[in-house]
Motif scaffolding. Structure first.
Motif, short mmCIF file in Angstrom:
data_model
loop_
_atom_site.label_atom_id
_atom_site.label_comp_id
_atom_site.label_asym_id
_atom_site.label_seq_id
_atom_site.Cartn_x
_atom_site.Cartn_y
_atom_site.Cartn_z
N PHE A 3 28.80 5.94 50.17
CA PHE A 3 29.43 5.96 51.48
C PHE A 3 29.00 4.75 52.30
CE2 PHE A 3 25.63 8.71 52.22
CZ PHE A 3 25.05 8.00 53.26
N LEU A 4 29.80 4.43 53.30
CA LEU A 4 29.53 3.32 54.19
C LEU A 4 29.39 3.86 55.61
CD1 LEU A 4 29.66 0.04 54.21
CD2 LEU A 4 31.78 0.47 55.42
N VAL A 5 28.28 3.54 56.26
CA VAL A 5 28.07 3.95 57.64
C VAL A 5 28.74 2.90 58.52
CG1 VAL A 5 26.38 4.45 59.45
CG2 VAL A 5 25.90 5.12 57.08
N SER A 6 29.60 3.36 59.42
CA SER A 6 30.34 2.45 60.30
C SER A 6 29.41 1.90 61.39
CB SER A 6 31.52 3.18 60.95
OG SER A 6 31.04 4.15 61.86
N ARG A 7 29.87 0.85 62.07
CA ARG A 7 29.09 0.31 63.19
C ARG A 7 28.87 1.36 64.27
NH1 ARG A 7 32.01 -5.60 63.73
NH2 ARG A 7 31.10 -6.47 61.81
N GLU A 8 29.95 2.10 64.60
CA GLU A 8 29.78 3.13 65.64
C GLU A 8 28.90 4.27 65.14
OE1 GLU A 8 33.63 4.41 67.06
OE2 GLU A 8 33.93 5.77 65.39
N GLY A 9 28.90 4.51 63.82
CA GLY A 9 27.99 5.50 63.25
C GLY A 9 26.55 5.04 63.33
N ASN A 10 26.30 3.77 63.03
CA ASN A 10 24.95 3.22 63.16
C ASN A 10 24.46 3.36 64.59
OD1 ASN A 10 24.39 2.31 60.52
ND2 ASN A 10 25.63 0.48 60.84
N ALA A 34 44.94 5.14 50.63
CA ALA A 34 43.99 4.25 49.96
C ALA A 34 43.30 3.34 50.97
CB ALA A 34 44.71 3.42 48.90
N VAL A 35 42.48 3.94 51.82
CA VAL A 35 41.72 3.20 52.82
C VAL A 35 40.37 2.82 52.20
CG1 VAL A 35 40.62 3.33 55.08
CG2 VAL A 35 42.79 4.50 54.69
N THR A 36 40.05 1.53 52.20
CA THR A 36 38.73 1.10 51.74
C THR A 36 37.81 1.06 52.95
OG1 THR A 36 39.70 -0.23 49.97
CG2 THR A 36 37.43 -0.75 50.62
N PRO A 37 36.77 1.90 52.97
CA PRO A 37 35.89 1.95 54.14
C PRO A 37 35.31 0.58 54.51
CG PRO A 37 35.49 3.83 52.75
CD PRO A 37 36.39 2.90 51.98
N SER A 38 35.27 0.32 55.79
CA SER A 38 34.75 -0.91 56.35
C SER A 38 33.83 -0.56 57.52
CB SER A 38 35.90 -1.78 56.84
OG SER A 38 35.44 -2.83 57.66
N GLU A 39 32.84 -1.39 57.75
CA GLU A 39 31.92 -1.09 58.85
C GLU A 39 32.59 -1.17 60.21
OE1 GLU A 39 29.77 -5.41 59.56
OE2 GLU A 39 28.78 -3.94 58.31
N THR A 40 33.74 -1.80 60.30
CA THR A 40 34.45 -1.90 61.57
C THR A 40 35.40 -0.72 61.82
OG1 THR A 40 36.19 -3.25 60.57
CG2 THR A 40 34.34 -4.43 61.60
N ASP A 41 35.51 0.19 60.86
CA ASP A 41 36.39 1.35 61.02
C ASP A 41 35.92 2.23 62.17
OD1 ASP A 41 37.84 0.56 58.80
OD2 ASP A 41 36.94 2.03 57.46
N THR A 42 36.86 2.98 62.72
CA THR A 42 36.56 4.01 63.72
C THR A 42 37.16 5.32 63.21
OG1 THR A 42 38.60 3.65 64.96
CG2 THR A 42 36.69 2.30 65.59
N ALA A 43 36.91 6.38 63.93
CA ALA A 43 37.46 7.68 63.54
C ALA A 43 38.98 7.62 63.43
CB ALA A 43 37.03 8.76 64.53
N ALA A 44 39.62 6.85 64.30
CA ALA A 44 41.09 6.75 64.30
C ALA A 44 41.61 6.23 62.96
CB ALA A 44 41.56 5.85 65.43
N ALA A 123 32.70 10.02 67.16
CA ALA A 123 32.38 8.74 66.52
C ALA A 123 32.41 8.89 65.00
CB ALA A 123 30.99 8.27 66.96
N LEU A 124 32.96 7.89 64.33
CA LEU A 124 32.94 7.86 62.87
C LEU A 124 31.51 7.57 62.43
CD1 LEU A 124 34.37 7.82 60.09
CD2 LEU A 124 34.60 5.34 60.41
N ILE A 125 30.93 8.48 61.68
CA ILE A 125 29.57 8.28 61.17
C ILE A 125 29.64 7.52 59.86
CG2 ILE A 125 27.42 9.39 60.47
CD1 ILE A 125 28.19 9.76 63.49
N LEU A 126 30.43 8.02 58.91
CA LEU A 126 30.52 7.37 57.61
C LEU A 126 31.80 7.77 56.91
CD1 LEU A 126 29.75 9.67 55.19
CD2 LEU A 126 27.56 9.46 56.33
#
Length: 151
Positions: A3-10, A34-44, A123-126
């Motif tokens: 999993f990838l923790v997003s910036r807002e999750g951090n 097919a969304v590839t998680p990115s650290e800039t993602d948000t819950a939206a 907030a999107l955590i991961l």
């Protein structure tokens, strides 16, 4: 893929850890694109592609340590094949003694991964994308055992 923790999750995790904010429960959801998680993602990012099969709803992950919630953290070798970390030991906690499960009703969906958001903050955590999408048909069950590991 780990999993990838997003910036807002951090930011949310650090606020809880260092800022004295009370830990909020988390909500486990599934996404169907097919969304590839990115650290800039948000819950939206994930809410726009949230699973839509009959019987789907987000699962609450209560933020406490017990046999039915997050297990007491232990030190162990990192999970995965290959392991996600080259460290010999990492801190590890699994959620509960049974997986979180969804049973598909009359209409199915194709699920590409899962995401976790703060129940109060939103907030999107991961997020994590599965190695391959999972086609869900009526009567199928999808189970996920949340595991949190840090090195």
């Amino acid at each position: 893929m780990p999993f990838l923790v997003s910036r807002e999750g951090n930011a949310r995790l650090l606020t809880e850890l260092l800022g004295g904010a009370a830990p909020e429960d988390w909500r486990l959801g599934l996404f169907n694109s097919a969304v590839t998680p990115s650290e800039t993602d948000t819950a939206a990012t994930y809410e726009a592609h949230e699973a839509a099969f009959d019987g789907y709803e987000r699962k609450t992950l209560t933020r406490s340590v017990s046999e039915s919630t997050w297990n007491a953290p232990i030190q162990q070798a990192p999970a995965g094949s290959p392991p996600w970390s080259s460290r010999e030991r990492v801190a590890h906690s699994r959620y509960g003694s049974a997986p979180r499960s969804w049973t598909v009703g009359a209409s199915g969906d194709v699920v590409h991964g899962y995401f976790i958001v703060g129940a109060a903050s939103g907030a999107l955590i991961l997020a994590e994308q599965f190695a391959a999408p999972r086609a869900l048909h009526p009567g199928d069950t999808l189970s996920i055992t949340p595991v949190f590991e840090v090195a």
